[in-house]
Design a protein around this motif. Structure first.
Motif, PDB file in Angstrom:
ATOM      1  N   ALA A 111       0.385  70.940 -11.593  1.00  0.00           N
ATOM      2  CA  ALA A 111       0.208  70.173 -10.361  1.00  0.00           C
ATOM      3  C   ALA A 111      -1.174  69.517 -10.317  1.00  0.00           C
ATOM      4  O   ALA A 111      -1.333  68.419  -9.777  1.00  0.00           O
ATOM      5  N   ILE A 112      -2.172  70.184 -10.898  1.00  0.00           N
ATOM      6  CA  ILE A 112      -3.544  69.652 -10.860  1.00  0.00           C
ATOM      7  C   ILE A 112      -3.746  68.582 -11.913  1.00  0.00           C
ATOM      8  O   ILE A 112      -4.258  67.492 -11.627  1.00  0.00           O
ATOM      9  N   THR A 113      -3.335  68.880 -13.146  1.00  0.00           N
ATOM     10  CA  THR A 113      -3.669  67.997 -14.265  1.00  0.00           C
ATOM     11  C   THR A 113      -2.538  67.071 -14.676  1.00  0.00           C
ATOM     12  O   THR A 113      -2.762  66.108 -15.407  1.00  0.00           O
ATOM     13  N   GLY A 114      -1.308  67.394 -14.247  1.00  0.00           N
ATOM     14  CA  GLY A 114      -0.158  66.607 -14.681  1.00  0.00           C
ATOM     15  C   GLY A 114       0.306  66.942 -16.081  1.00  0.00           C
ATOM     16  O   GLY A 114       1.185  66.272 -16.628  1.00  0.00           O
ATOM     17  N   VAL A 115      -0.254  67.995 -16.677  1.00  0.00           N
ATOM     18  CA  VAL A 115       0.088  68.387 -18.048  1.00  0.00           C
ATOM     19  C   VAL A 115       0.719  69.773 -17.993  1.00  0.00           C
ATOM     20  O   VAL A 115       0.141  70.705 -17.420  1.00  0.00           O
ATOM     21  N   ARG A 116       1.901  69.925 -18.600  1.00  0.00           N
ATOM     22  CA  ARG A 116       2.581  71.219 -18.665  1.00  0.00           C
ATOM     23  C   ARG A 116       2.127  71.954 -19.908  1.00  0.00           C
ATOM     24  O   ARG A 116       2.288  71.466 -21.029  1.00  0.00           O
ATOM     25  N   GLN A 117       1.557  73.144 -19.717  1.00  0.00           N
ATOM     26  CA  GLN A 117       1.068  73.925 -20.845  1.00  0.00           C
ATOM     27  C   GLN A 117       2.236  74.602 -21.540  1.00  0.00           C
ATOM     28  O   GLN A 117       3.002  75.343 -20.925  1.00  0.00           O
ATOM     29  N   ARG A 118       2.396  74.344 -22.823  1.00  0.00           N
ATOM     30  CA  ARG A 118       3.487  74.936 -23.591  1.00  0.00           C
ATOM     31  C   ARG A 118       3.098  76.270 -24.210  1.00  0.00           C
ATOM     32  O   ARG A 118       3.956  77.102 -24.488  1.00  0.00           O
ATOM     33  N   GLU A 119       1.810  76.461 -24.463  1.00  0.00           N
ATOM     34  CA  GLU A 119       1.347  77.715 -25.048  1.00  0.00           C
ATOM     35  C   GLU A 119       0.750  78.567 -23.934  1.00  0.00           C
ATOM     36  O   GLU A 119      -0.245  78.194 -23.304  1.00  0.00           O
ATOM     37  N   LEU A 132     -11.727  61.723 -20.810  1.00  0.00           N
ATOM     38  CA  LEU A 132     -12.486  61.633 -19.557  1.00  0.00           C
ATOM     39  C   LEU A 132     -11.648  61.033 -18.436  1.00  0.00           C
ATOM     40  O   LEU A 132     -11.805  61.393 -17.262  1.00  0.00           O
ATOM     41  N   ARG A 133     -10.748  60.107 -18.780  1.00  0.00           N
ATOM     42  CA  ARG A 133      -9.923  59.463 -17.752  1.00  0.00           C
ATOM     43  C   ARG A 133      -8.736  60.324 -17.343  1.00  0.00           C
ATOM     44  O   ARG A 133      -8.193  60.137 -16.252  1.00  0.00           O
ATOM     45  N   GLN A 134      -8.330  61.276 -18.175  1.00  0.00           N
ATOM     46  CA  GLN A 134      -7.110  62.031 -17.889  1.00  0.00           C
ATOM     47  C   GLN A 134      -7.437  63.483 -17.567  1.00  0.00           C
ATOM     48  O   GLN A 134      -7.709  63.831 -16.421  1.00  0.00           O
ATOM     49  N   PHE A 135      -7.396  64.370 -18.532  1.00  0.00           N
ATOM     50  CA  PHE A 135      -7.514  65.798 -18.263  1.00  0.00           C
ATOM     51  C   PHE A 135      -8.885  66.160 -17.714  1.00  0.00           C
ATOM     52  O   PHE A 135      -9.001  67.025 -16.829  1.00  0.00           O
ATOM     53  N   PHE A 136      -9.939  65.524 -18.220  1.00  0.00           N
ATOM     54  CA  PHE A 136     -11.301  65.943 -17.887  1.00  0.00           C
ATOM     55  C   PHE A 136     -11.879  65.178 -16.700  1.00  0.00           C
ATOM     56  O   PHE A 136     -13.092  64.968 -16.629  1.00  0.00           O
ATOM     57  N   ARG A 137     -11.041  64.781 -15.777  1.00  0.00           N
ATOM     58  CA  ARG A 137     -11.566  64.201 -14.542  1.00  0.00           C
ATOM     59  C   ARG A 137     -12.302  65.274 -13.747  1.00  0.00           C
ATOM     60  O   ARG A 137     -11.962  66.457 -13.808  1.00  0.00           O
ATOM     61  N   GLU A 138     -13.289  64.843 -12.987  1.00  0.00           N
ATOM     62  CA  GLU A 138     -14.134  65.809 -12.284  1.00  0.00           C
ATOM     63  C   GLU A 138     -13.322  66.677 -11.320  1.00  0.00           C
ATOM     64  O   GLU A 138     -13.559  67.880 -11.191  1.00  0.00           O
ATOM     65  N   GLY A 139     -12.349  66.075 -10.648  1.00  0.00           N
ATOM     66  CA  GLY A 139     -11.516  66.852  -9.731  1.00  0.00           C
ATOM     67  C   GLY A 139     -10.696  67.902 -10.465  1.00  0.00           C
ATOM     68  O   GLY A 139     -10.556  69.046 -10.002  1.00  0.00           O
TER      69      GLY A 139
END
Length: 838
Positions: free
Chosen positions: A141-149, A191-198
Motif C-alpha cells: 500500500a505504501i510503495t506500490g510494490v508487492r514483495q515476493r520474498e 529515487l522517483r519510485q521506491f525511494f521517495r521520501e514519503g
C-alpha cells in the motif's frame, strides 16, 4: 552427527529500507568477534556489485558457495553442508528472506539458517522490514510494490538479538544519489519510485513499530520472570472499562481518541463478568461493543471477578496499562454516598495508573442499573407481606391462649424466629425483616414484663429481644440470598439446557431456520416466533421462518407484546406472546446469537457443498474431455484407417487383408459402442434416470449374452441348481459384461477368467475370478469411482466398474472386490433371490 549441546544464537540486523547498511553492520560485528578470538566465517554475503561491501569482507574466511544450474544459467547459493562440515562458532548469512534456487536443500534461506542454528552454530543475518510477511500488504500500500520474498515474523521475533539499522530518508537518498547503493543508471528511477521520501518515512515507522512490539514482549517476559507487579509505562496502553450499558460507546470513542494522540498506543476494552449474583449485561450489547472496539483497531477482553474495580485494575496492571478510562457512576448521589462507586474505587486502587473519568448522559441517573431486588413472583411477594403480619399475630394468639407463664420467653423467641424464617422462605428478605419487627413488638407488648407496655424491666429480656431482631434479619437475609441463588441456578440451568438442545438439534441435522424458531417458541412458551432476514442493512425485512405453538398461525391476545431481538445486521427474531422478564430476554438474546452462528454455519456448509459439487462436476468434465479426446478418437482412427484401406481404388487387396481390415472395423466399432454405452449409463446414473423393472429372472438369460464377446477367454460354470434372482435382466447383464471385460483385460494371456454362480440362503453370487496383478487394499474403495484405470493407462475411460457398481445398486445388487487366492482379483456380484427378503 551428534546432537549439539545447545541451539545456536541468532542475531538479526533489521533494516528500515534497502541501502541503510545492514551488511556493513553485520561485517563490523564479525570483525569485532574475530578480534576477540571467535571463529567466524562468511557463509554468504551479497555485495550486489558494491566495491565497498566487497572490501569490507577483508580477510574473513569465506565458505565457497554451492552452484546450482537452473534455466540455462548457473546460480550460487549458501552451501549448508559445507558450513556444517567446517563447524565454525559464528557464520554470517546475508538476506534472510532470499528464495533459493530450485534443487536447493530448502526453498527459503531462513530454513537453511534454522538448520545451522539446530546444529549449534551462532548465525548473524540481515533482513529488511518490507520482507516480514505480516507487513506485506502495508508495504504494498505504501510503495506500490508487492514483495515476493518474505520471511515469517516469528522467525525474526525468536532471534536472540535484533539490531535496527536505520537512516533518515534524506541521508539514504543522498547515499543513493552518490551511487553507494545502486548503479548510476538505476539511481534516477529508484529515487522517483521506491525511494521517495514519503515511502522511506513510512517504512522507517513500520520498522520502529514492529521492533517496539518485539521489545514490549521482552519487557513483559522480564516483568513476569522477576515478579514485577507495578506498571512500567514504556508504551501507552489505554484500558476502557465497559459495562454493556449505553454509556460504554462514549467511553470507547473517548479512549480511542486518547490512544490516537500517541503513536503506537493500544486500545483495550475490558468487561467484567461478576460472580456476586448481579444479572449480566445483555449479550447483544456486549457483541455490539466488541464490534465497535474492533472497528477502532482495539481488542476486547472479558474477565471474571467478584469485585468489578479490583478486576479492572488487576487487568490493567497485567497488560502494563498507562491509563484506565471509566465512566461516571450511574448511581444517584445518595446511593454513592452510602455504597460508593466503581469509578471511585478504581481510582483508589489504580496506584501509578492514570484514571480518566468520563461523564455521559446517564451519569447519576440511576437508570439501567442491575438490581438485587427479589426475583420472586408477585404472588409470593404478596403472600410474604401477608405472612409478615399473620404469622406473628398467630403465634401471639397461640401463646395467649396457653396462658401466661405456660411457655418461657426463650421458647417464645425461638418459635417467633421460626416464623420469621418461614416468611423469608415465602416472601424473601424484606417481608422477613418486617415480620421480625412485628414479632419484636408482639413479644415486647404481650410476653415481656411489664406486659402491655413497650418497656422491658429485665435488661436480659431487652438483650434477648434485640438479639432476636438481629438474628431474624440475618437469617432472613441468608435465606433470601439462598433462594435467589437457587432461582438463578435453575434459570441458568434452563438456559444452558435450551442452548444444549439447540446444539444437539444441529448435530442431528435440525439446523434449519424452521427448526430453530420452533424450538425457541417451545422453550420460552411464546405464541409466535418469526425469523426475518434481509440482504443488507438497507433492505426491507422478509420472513425466513415462522413457528407457533398451535397448528396454524397464532392469533395474538390483546395483552400480548412483540419483542424484537437483533441477531446481526441481516437477521432478527420477532417474538409475540407474554411479556418477557429481563432474565428471559437475556436468554433469548443468547439463543438468538447462537441461532445466528448456526445459520451462518449452515450457509457456509451449503456453500461448501455447492463448491464441492461444482468441483466434482468440473473434475468429471475435465477428466471426461481428456479421456474422451483420446479413447474415442483411437477406435475412430482405426476404423477410418481400415475403411480408407478398403476404399483405395489403386490398391488391390487379397482376401486375407480384406478380412483383417473388416475384423478391425468390427472390433473397433464394438469397442466404440461399449465406450458410448458406458458414457450413457454413467450419465443416466448421475441424473437419476435409471428406472429398473425388477422381476424373477434366470441367470441363463443374463450371463451368456453378457459374456458372449469373450467366450474364448472364459471358463463358465453356472450350475443347474442356481435359483431365480429378482433383478432387471438388462441392467444386470450390463453389470456382468463390464465386470467380465475388466477381468479379461487384466488377466495374463492364455489364462482363462472363471465365471461361476452359487446360491446362498437369501441371494445368489456371481464370482468373476482372474489371476492378474490384483488391486492393493488401499485402492479397492476407489476402484469403483469414474475414470479409475487401475494402472492400465492404455485403453478405456475407466468407467466400466463405476457403471457396474451404479447399475448394481439400482437393481438391489452389490459388487465387491476380493483377492484371488494365489494372486489376482475376484469380483463378487451378489443378487437377491426371487421370493427372498426385499
Amino acid at each position: 552427527m551428534t546432537t549439539p549441546a545447545r541451539r545456536g544464537r541468532l542475531t538479526v540486523y533489521l533494516g528500515a529500507a534497502p541501502g541503510v547498511g545492514k551488511t556493513f553492520a553485520m561485517l563490523d560485528e564479525a570483525e569485532r568477534r574475530r578480534a576477540r578470538g571467535t571463529d567466524v566465517v562468511v557463509g554468504l554475503v551479497e555485495t550486489h556489485g558494491r566495491a565497498a561491501t566487497a572490501a569490507k569482507t577483508g580477510d574473513l574466511e569465506v565458505v565457497p558457495r554451492r552452484r546450482v544450474a537452473h534455466g540455462g544459467t548457473t546460480l550460487t547459493e549458501l552451501d549448508v553442508d559445507a558450513v556444517l562440515e567446517r563447524a565454525p562458532q559464528v557464520v554470517l548469512v546475508d538476506e534472510l528472506a532470499h528464495t533459493n534456487a530450485p534443487g536447493s536443500r530448502h526453498p527459503k534461506r531462513w530454513q537453511d539458517v534454522r538448520d545451522l542454528l539446530d546444529a549449534g552454530l551462532d548465525v548473524v543475518t540481515t533482513v529488511n522490514v518490507q520482507h516480514l510477511v505480516s507487513l506485506t500488504d502495508d508495504v504494498e500500500a505504501i510503495t506500490g510494490v508487492r514483495q515476493r520474498e518474505t520471511v515469517p515474523d516469528q522467525v525474526v521475533r525468536d532471534a536472540d538479538q535484533i539490531q535496527l539499522v536505520d537512516l533518515s530518508p534524506q541521508q539514504l537518498r543522498r547515499r543513493l544519489a552518490h551511487g553507494n547503493v545502486y548503479r548510476p543508471e538505476q539511481v534516477d528511477a529508484s529515487l522517483r519510485q521506491f525511494f521517495r521520501e514519503g515511502n522511506l518515512t513510512a517504512l522507517r515507522e513500520l520498522a520502529l513499530l514492529w521492533l517496539a512490539d518485539r521489545v514490549d514482549d521482552a519487557l513483559t517476559r522480564y516483568r513476569t520472570d522477576n515478579d514485577i507487579a507495578s506498571t512500567w509505562p514504556a508504551r501507552e496502553r489505554i484500558v476502557v472499562a465497559v459495562t454493556g450499558g449505553e454509556e460504554s460507546e462514549t467511553l470507547l470513542r473517548r479512549g480511542a481518541r486518547i490512544a490516537q494522540r500517541a503513536a503506537g498506543a493500544e486500545l483495550l476494552a475490558v468487561h467484567v463478568l461478576t460472580t456476586d449474583g448481579l444479572p449480566p449485561a445483555p449479550p447483544a450489547a456486549i457483541a455490539a461493543q466488541r464490534a465497535l472496539v474492533e472497528s477502532l483497531d482495539g481488542t476486547f477482553h472479558t474477565v471474571v471477578g467478584e469485585d468489578v474495580p479490583s478486576a479492572v485494575v488487576d487487568f490493567a496492571r497485567g497488560v502494563n496499562a498507562t491509563m484506565v478510562v471509566v465512566g461516571v457512576s450511574r448511581h444517584s448521589r445518595w446511593r454513592q454516598a452510602l455504597l460508593g462507586s466503581s469509578s471511585a474505587e478504581i481510582a483508589r486502587l489504580s496506584g501509578a495508573i492514570d484514571v480518566h473519568l468520563v461523564t455521559h448522559e446517564r451519569a447519576r441517573s440511576g437508570a439501567g442499573l442491575p438490581s438485587r431486588l427479589s426475583s420472586l413472583s408477585r404472588t409470593r411477594l404478596v403472600a410474604g407481606w401477608v405472612a409478615a403480619v399473620v404469622v406473628p399475630a398467630a403465634w401471639t394468639a397461640v401463646f395467649a391462649a396457653l396462658g401466661r407463664g405456660a411457655v418461657s420467653l426463650p421458647t417464645e423467641l425461638m418459635m417467633f424466629l421460626a416464623g420469621v424464617v418461614g416468611v423469608a422462605l415465602v416472601g424473601g428478605l424484606w417481608p422477613a425483616v418486617a415480620a421480625a419487627v412485628v414479632s419484636f413488638f408482639c413479644l415486647n407488648w404481650f410476653f415481656t414484663p411489664p406486659t402491655g407496655l413497650l418497656t422491658v424491666a429485665d435488661p436480659e429480656n431487652l438483650l434477648a429481644l434485640v438479639v432476636f431482631v438481629l438474628v431474624a434479619a440475618a437469617v432472613a437475609s441468608v435465606v433470601d440470598l439462598a433462594a435467589r441463588r437457587t432461582v438463578q441456578a435453575y434459570r441458568s440451568r434452563a438456559e444452558a439446557s435450551a442452548l444444549a438442545a439447540l446444539s444437539r438439534s444441529v448435530l442431528r441435522g435440525e439446523d434449519t431456520a424452521d427448526a430453530i424458531v420452533q424450538r425457541l417458541a417451545l422453550t420460552f412458551g411464546l405464541d409466535e416466533v418469526r425469523l426475518d432476514e434481509r440482504d443488507d442493512p438497507r433492505s426491507p425485512w422478509s420472513a425466513a421462518a415462522h413457528a407457533d405453538r398451535g397448528t396454524g398461525a397464532a392469533t395474538p391476545a390483546p395483552e400480548d407484546t412483540t419483542t424484537e431481538v437483533l441477531i446481526d445486521d441481516t437477521h432478527r427474531l420477532v417474538l409475540t406472546g407474554r411479556v418477557l422478564p429481563a432474565s428471559d430476554r437475556q436468554a433469548v438474546e443468547a439463543f438468538g446469537n447462537q441461532a445466528g452462528i448456526v445459520l451462518e454455519h449452515r450457509r457456509l456448509r451449503e456453500q461448501a457443498a455447492a463448491a464441492r459439487d461444482l468441483e466434482h462436476a468440473e473434475a468429471t468434465r475435465t477428466a471426461l474431455l481428456a479421456a474422451v479426446s483420446h479413447d474415442l478418437r483411437t477406435p475412430l482412427t482405426a476404423i477410418r484407417t481400415a475403411v480408407d484401406g478398403l476404399a483405395m481404388p489403386d490398391v488391390e487387396l487379397d482376401d486375407e487383408d480384406t478380412a483383417a481390415l473388416t475384423t478391425t472395423i468390427q472390433d473397433q466399432a464394438l469397442r466404440l459402442e461399449r465406450l458410448i454405452d458406458n458414457l450413457l449409463d454413467l450419465s443416466r446414473l448421475q441424473t437419476g434416470s435409471v428406472r429398473p423393472v425388477l422381476r424373477a429372472t434366470s441367470l441363463d438369460e443374463v450371463v451368456p449374452p453378457a459374456i458372449e464377446p469373450w467366450l474364448g477367454s472364459l471358463d463358465l460354470d453356472l450350475g443347474e441348481d442356481v435359483p431365480l434372482v429378482r433383478t432387471d435382466g438388462g441392467l444386470l447383464e450390463r453389470v456382468v459384461a463390464n465386470v467380465v471385460a475388466n477381468a479379461v483385460r487384466h488377466s495374463p494371456p492364455g489364462v482363462p477368467v472363471r465365471v461361476a454362480a452359487s446360491a446362498g440362503a437369501d441371494d445368489v453370487e456371481i464370482r468373476v475370478v482372474d489371476t492378474g496383478p490384483g488391486v492393493p487394499d488401499d485402492r479397492k474403495d476407489s476402484m469403483f469411482q469414474p475414470f479409475q484405470r487401475l494402472g492400465d493407462t492404455g485403453t478405456g475411460l475407466g468407467l466400466g466398474l463405476a457403471v457396474a457398481d451404479g447399475l448394481a445398486q439400482a437393481v438391489g445388487a452389490t459388487v465387491v472386490a476380493e483377492d484371488t487366492p494365489g494372486g489376482g482379483l475376484t469380483m463378487v456380484v451378489t443378487v437377491p433371490r426371487a421370493g427372498g427378503p426385499r
